[in-house]
Design an enzyme around this catalytic site. Structure first.
Site: not given
Ligand code: AMP
Ligand code: ZN
Length: 136
Positions: A99, A101
């Site tokens: 993903h 950001h």
């Molecule tokens: P990372 O540390 O790059 O893996 O970031 C994962 C991101 O996913 C975090 O910023 C979380 O806040 C976000 N996240 C986790 N679960 C959900 C969800 N159900 N809906 C939206 N964002 C999510």
């Protein structure tokens, strides 16, 4: 993939605030935003990191990132943003579905994405350069 929270969002098994969706890509608001408007853009196929995503899917993904960034800037009225991609546990990747950001930035928002600076030893930078180039 079973047990992947982002695959569940793609399959509409759990809710998300989806801002964009096409056949290959989906984007939704991060539930724990660094700033309000923080979006995640993901491929619909479950790939774990950048290196797992085939070229054609990657170009779809990055085009979507550009469009969403533009929409974010227009809707929030700000042209500043950070694009962040955590790849691998040691880099802080918590969700194992690749993903990107997109974090809108505002003057004085005090968000920290900074790091301290390390120093290369004598000729070390050249060694790093040569080592990387061997694989390119
Ligand atoms: P990372 O540390 O790059 O893996 O970031 C994962 C991101 O996913 C975090 O910023 C979380 O806040 C976000 N996240 C986790 N679960 C959900 C969800 N159900 N809906 C939206 N964002 C999510
Ligand atoms: Zn997944």
């Amino acid at each position: 993939m079973k047990d992947c929270i982002f695959c569940k969002i793609i399959n509409k098994e759990i809710p998300a605030s989806i801002v964009y969706e096409d056949s290959n890509v989906i984007s939704f608001l991060d539930i724990m935003p660094a700033n309000k408007g923080h979006c995640l853009v993901i491929p619909k196929k479950h790939y774990e990191t950048l290196l797992d995503i085939p070229g054609e899917n990657l170009s779809e993904l990055i085009k979507a990132v550009k469009n969403i960034t533009k929409a974010l800037s227009l809707s929030i009225g700000n042209g500043a943003y950070n694009m962040v991609m955590n790849n691998g546990e040691d880099a802080g990747q918590l969700v194992q579905h690749a993903h990107i950001h997109i974090i809108p930035r505002f003057k004085g928002d005090r968000l920290r994405l900074s790091w301290s600076h390390k120093k290369y030893g004598n000729k070390e930078i050249e060694e790093y350069k040569e080592n990387i180039k061997k694989f390119l």
